[in-house]
Write a protein that holds these residues in place. Sequence first.
Motif, PDB file in Angstrom:
ATOM      1  N   ILE A  62       0.862  -1.191   0.000  1.00 29.87           N
ATOM      2  CA  ILE A  62       0.000   0.000   0.000  1.00 29.87           C
ATOM      3  C   ILE A  62       0.896   1.238   0.000  1.00 29.87           C
ATOM      4  O   ILE A  62       2.045   1.172   0.434  1.00 29.87           O
ATOM      5  N   GLY A  63       0.340   2.353  -0.482  1.00 30.48           N
ATOM      6  CA  GLY A  63       1.155   3.567  -0.434  1.00 30.48           C
ATOM      7  C   GLY A  63       0.666   4.655  -1.354  1.00 30.48           C
ATOM      8  O   GLY A  63      -0.426   4.578  -1.917  1.00 30.48           O
ATOM      9  N   ASP A  64       1.526   5.692  -1.490  1.00 32.79           N
ATOM     10  CA  ASP A  64       1.198   6.801  -2.389  1.00 32.79           C
ATOM     11  C   ASP A  64       1.716   6.475  -3.799  1.00 32.79           C
ATOM     12  O   ASP A  64       2.330   5.416  -4.010  1.00 32.79           O
ATOM     13  N   SER A  65       1.487   7.380  -4.734  1.00 29.03           N
ATOM     14  CA  SER A  65       1.836   7.019  -6.108  1.00 29.03           C
ATOM     15  C   SER A  65       3.349   6.885  -6.307  1.00 29.03           C
ATOM     16  O   SER A  65       3.788   6.081  -7.123  1.00 29.03           O
ATOM     17  N   LEU A  66       4.152   7.610  -5.545  1.00 27.09           N
ATOM     18  CA  LEU A  66       5.617   7.481  -5.691  1.00 27.09           C
ATOM     19  C   LEU A  66       6.082   6.094  -5.232  1.00 27.09           C
ATOM     20  O   LEU A  66       6.776   5.379  -5.956  1.00 27.09           O
ATOM     21  N   TYR A  67       5.692   5.727  -4.039  1.00 37.11           N
ATOM     22  CA  TYR A  67       6.142   4.440  -3.478  1.00 37.11           C
ATOM     23  C   TYR A  67       5.640   3.270  -4.328  1.00 37.11           C
ATOM     24  O   TYR A  67       6.374   2.331  -4.615  1.00 37.11           O
ATOM     25  N   LEU A  68       4.390   3.334  -4.765  1.00 35.71           N
ATOM     26  CA  LEU A  68       3.848   2.228  -5.560  1.00 35.71           C
ATOM     27  C   LEU A  68       4.546   2.123  -6.918  1.00 35.71           C
ATOM     28  O   LEU A  68       4.742   1.027  -7.432  1.00 35.71           O
ATOM     29  N   SER A  69       4.972   3.266  -7.488  1.00 34.38           N
ATOM     30  CA  SER A  69       5.739   3.209  -8.746  1.00 34.38           C
ATOM     31  C   SER A  69       7.033   2.458  -8.501  1.00 34.38           C
ATOM     32  O   SER A  69       7.420   1.588  -9.282  1.00 34.38           O
ATOM     33  N   LYS A  70       7.709   2.792  -7.417  1.00 29.98           N
ATOM     34  CA  LYS A  70       8.986   2.134  -7.121  1.00 29.98           C
ATOM     35  C   LYS A  70       8.770   0.622  -6.927  1.00 29.98           C
ATOM     36  O   LYS A  70       9.526  -0.198  -7.439  1.00 29.98           O
ATOM     37  N   MET A  71       7.701   0.273  -6.228  1.00 33.19           N
ATOM     38  CA  MET A  71       7.447  -1.141  -5.964  1.00 33.19           C
ATOM     39  C   MET A  71       7.052  -1.885  -7.249  1.00 33.19           C
ATOM     40  O   MET A  71       7.350  -3.059  -7.407  1.00 33.19           O
ATOM     41  N   ALA A  72       6.376  -1.188  -8.165  1.00 30.84           N
ATOM     42  CA  ALA A  72       6.016  -1.816  -9.443  1.00 30.84           C
ATOM     43  C   ALA A  72       7.281  -2.135 -10.235  1.00 30.84           C
ATOM     44  O   ALA A  72       7.337  -3.117 -10.975  1.00 30.84           O
ATOM     45  N   LYS A  73       8.309  -1.328 -10.058  1.00 26.58           N
ATOM     46  CA  LYS A  73       9.567  -1.546 -10.778  1.00 26.58           C
ATOM     47  C   LYS A  73      10.331  -2.718 -10.152  1.00 26.58           C
ATOM     48  O   LYS A  73      10.962  -3.504 -10.855  1.00 26.58           O
ATOM     49  N   ASP A  74      10.251  -2.821  -8.843  1.00 28.55           N
ATOM     50  CA  ASP A  74      11.084  -3.801  -8.125  1.00 28.55           C
ATOM     51  C   ASP A  74      10.460  -5.197  -8.019  1.00 28.55           C
ATOM     52  O   ASP A  74      11.137  -6.136  -7.639  1.00 28.55           O
ATOM     53  N   THR A  75       9.171  -5.347  -8.322  1.00 27.73           N
ATOM     54  CA  THR A  75       8.504  -6.627  -8.032  1.00 27.73           C
ATOM     55  C   THR A  75       9.009  -7.788  -8.910  1.00 27.73           C
ATOM     56  O   THR A  75       9.425  -7.586 -10.050  1.00 27.73           O
ATOM     57  N   THR A  76       8.928  -8.997  -8.335  1.00 32.07           N
ATOM     58  CA  THR A  76       9.300 -10.195  -9.107  1.00 32.07           C
ATOM     59  C   THR A  76       8.040 -10.987  -9.510  1.00 32.07           C
ATOM     60  O   THR A  76       8.148 -12.070 -10.079  1.00 32.07           O
ATOM     61  N   ALA A  77       6.868 -10.440  -9.207  1.00 27.38           N
ATOM     62  CA  ALA A  77       5.611 -11.138  -9.556  1.00 27.38           C
ATOM     63  C   ALA A  77       5.434 -11.191 -11.076  1.00 27.38           C
ATOM     64  O   ALA A  77       6.032 -10.402 -11.807  1.00 27.38           O
ATOM     65  N   ASP A  78       4.602 -12.131 -11.553  1.00 29.93           N
ATOM     66  CA  ASP A  78       4.334 -12.212 -13.002  1.00 29.93           C
ATOM     67  C   ASP A  78       3.277 -11.192 -13.421  1.00 29.93           C
ATOM     68  O   ASP A  78       3.284 -10.702 -14.542  1.00 29.93           O
TER      69      ASP A  78
END
Length: 328
Positions: A62-78
Amino acid sequence: MSLVTNDELVSKLKPIFLDHEIEGRILPLVAEINRLKKEKNAVLLGHNYMTPDVFWGVSDIIGDSLYLSKMAKDTTADIILFNGVHFMAETAKILSPNKKVLIADPKAGCSLAESITREDVKKLKAQYPGVPVVTYVNCSAEVKAETDVCCTSANAVQIVNAMETDTVIFLPDEYLAGNVRNNTTKKIISHPGRCMVHEIYTPEDIQSAKRLFGGELTVISHPECHEDVVKVSDFSGSTSQMIDFVKNSKTNKIMLVTECSMGDNIKSEFPEKEFVSTCQTCPHMKKITLEKVRDALLYEQFEIFLDEEVIRLAQKSVNRMLELSYKK
Ligand code: 13P
Ligand code: SF4
């Protein structure tokens, strides 16, 4: 992986939903979504404006748009299922182009994103040659492709100050631009876009609440509000910065000048604090429901597709923002 246990979820939902709705609709859907998530190796990102059932029940991050962008870049999910609005899912696709990125309702838009086109940006660039374009992430991938660097409400001032010129084109939120202008020495050229949720607040709303509750009331506003609203607030920041402020401050009576569901989510996180009710609903964020989230995973819909050249150009502006924001 869930953020809360089933018991914690029920206690967070009880102030908002009826018991029979929690038992008969929400909990079965939450169980089904969490099972599908595992089966498909999907990660569910939840913006702070999601309703509490989506936010607490099925989000992995969960988070704001900045943090979620970073997490979208870092994820290993399909699969990335972005529970937020369309431009956020597009940003995830820009940063993770090889992943399947889904949004539960493709009509979940944003008045700011709709306020500007790629052509508008091209015209401004022609009008002000050599002036860098800083664009709020609340815009389409095409607009990001025309941009030098993106920003969010968490880092707008930082990004503008990192530009080497004395003048910066700041798009598309004229109210956020006004708030940046008050915190920088740079000349800001703006565009008449506004958030339909935050533009509604007036300084009088805050002053009358302050009169009613006296000095014990702390007002926290989102910088998409007009600068005169921010000026009479005690703090202004991105959605996550607002939550952190509540967490870290000793203040007990708080007025949140932002979207309603974030108020519900914060209230359930800090039950010891008193929140003065005043909120506006974002009709776009509210399009994301548990039923649609379940269908999105089940049928792997609605997938975000972007032109390769747009991804390549937009990646530069979003990555530049992440580099400037998370530099060591
Ligand atoms: P944040 O970046 O603060 O999460 O804001 C996104 C948004 O759309 C607020 O209206
Ligand atoms: Fe867009 Fe405003 Fe809704 Fe955020 S709250 S998604 S800026 S319309």
